[in-house]
Write an enzyme that holds these catalytic residues in place. Structure first.
Site, PDB file in Angstrom:
ATOM      1  N   THR A  64      -1.560 103.108 100.585  1.00 15.43           N
ATOM      2  CA  THR A  64      -1.406 102.949 102.028  1.00 15.43           C
ATOM      3  C   THR A  64      -1.833 104.198 102.778  1.00 15.43           C
ATOM      4  O   THR A  64      -1.698 105.324 102.258  1.00 15.43           O
ATOM      5  CB  THR A  64       0.080 102.669 102.353  1.00 15.43           C
ATOM      6  N   TYR A 114       8.351 104.790 102.426  1.00 14.28           N
ATOM      7  CA  TYR A 114       7.272 103.890 101.999  1.00 14.28           C
ATOM      8  C   TYR A 114       6.066 104.710 101.540  1.00 14.28           C
ATOM      9  O   TYR A 114       5.548 104.514 100.436  1.00 14.28           O
ATOM     10  CB  TYR A 114       6.902 102.960 103.168  1.00 14.28           C
TER      11      TYR A 114
END
Ligand code: UDP
Length: 331
Positions: free
Chosen positions: A119, A143
């Site tokens: 990501t 995350y």
């Protein structure tokens, strides 16, 4: 030529689109998914399917022994920045720990190539402009950390165990391929374009902008959006590159164009013709100001070219998808 791909999370959003692209290109594909959020119906009947949780080592190993993939594409994981701030342990378990277990099994069963869904959140809060794969990585939410830790595991394990890996750092993904048979209803959706489309369809009374006081032209955050079908194809381009050059690499996956949250909401209103209500709220924890990809690596190394980079096309595809979800829910 690579023949057999095992896709984890193949019943989920990005996994199912990549599965569709891979089957379309003639690969022999199997899927591992625990169906916690994914849908069984998106997996073509010709694909082997293992309803398995990645931390269930004996079952994962059994799938590897049976299917004998030469490549694993690993999508399964959790993806919501805000939830990761509220429940970090879930993210380290579902993203880092589960990936570690999978990588260990892949090493044991001699998988040659491993492609990992990472990501843009690994870049944290970059200064502005575009970020390249060599930009510093300083995640600002669990995350991003959970994905960056997996990147590190892959890099270290590949040096000792000789497999090749690719890390794909996704920017903001939206849209859909309407050929897919099923879509997961997402009543608690958090992603901007999805929530905005749901608002168009009357599923929310309004949408809230999380922060209008950022140091950007209109005060709202900036993101780079890539159409899901372009992203799905990127995985196969990367696989060709890894196979041809016997190489490992990191790739940003975006379009290289930044849109503010306000610009996106304008686009959704323009495309839908509906002026839904927009509220201004406070900043959301864990959100960086701006994330825009330098995509030259993906384009130059793999020959990837976006086919759906127009933001109105991305939005219109996302809206059609939300309509389809709504229609199938009411059947
Ligand atoms: N956002 C927003 N309202 C929403 C959902 C998202 O203002 O209902 C903003 C969010 O704060 C961020 C941007 O839209 O600045 C993109 O958020 P999203 O959750 O879509 O993706 P992320 O970049 O967090 O992965």
């Amino acid at each position: 030529m690579t023949k057999k791909i095992l896709i984890t999370g193949g019943a989920g959003y990005i996994g199912s689109h990549t599965l569709l692209a891979a089957v379309g290109q003639g690969y022999d594909v199997a899927v591992i998914d625990n169906l916690s959020t994914g849908r069984r119906e998106v997996i073509p009947t010709e694909c082997a399917f293992y309803e398995v949780d990645l931390v269930d080592k004996p079952k994962v190993e059994q799938a590897l022994k049976e299917f004998l993939p030469d490549t694993v594409i690993h999508f399964a994981g959790s993806i919501d920045v805000r939830e990761s701030v509220e429940n970090p342990i879930k993210y380290y378990a579902n993203n880092t720990y589960a990936s570690l277990a999978l990588i260990e099994a892949c090493v044991k069963h001699n998988v040659q190539r491993f492609i990992f869904s990472s990501t843009a959140a690994v870049y944290g809060n970059p200064d502005g402009g575009t970020v390249s794969e060599t930009s510093p990585t300083f995640p600002i939410n669990p995350y991003g950390h959970s994905k960056l830790m997996t990147e590190q595991i892959l890099s270290d394990a590949s040096k000792s165990h000789g497999f090749r890996y690719a890390i794909l750092r996704y920017f903001n993904v939206a849209g859909a391929d309407l050929r897919l048979k099923a879509a997961q209803p997402t009543p608690m959706a958090t992603h901007l374009i999805k929530v905005a489309c749901q608002t168009v369809l009357g599923l929310h009374p309004s949408i809230k902008i999380f922060g209008t006081d950022y140091e950007t032209a209109d005060g709202t955050c900036i993101r780079d959006f890539i159409h899901i079908s372009d992203l799905a194809r990127a995985h196969l381009n990367v696989l060709d590159y890894m196979t041809e050059y016997d190489a490992s690499a990191v790739f940003n996956c975006g379009n290289g164009q930044g849109y503010s949250v306000k610009q996106i909401l304008d686009a959704v209103q323009r495309v839908s013709g509906i002026n839904f209500k927009i509220e201004h709220g406070s900043r959301r924890a864990g959100d960086p100001r701006s994330l825009i990809a330098d995509t030259s690596c993906l384009r130059n190394k793999t020959g990837w070219v976006a086919q759906h980079e127009d933001i109105d096309e991305i939005v219109s595809s996302a809206l059609a998808w939300e309509r389809k979800i709504l229609e199938s829910a009411s059947l």
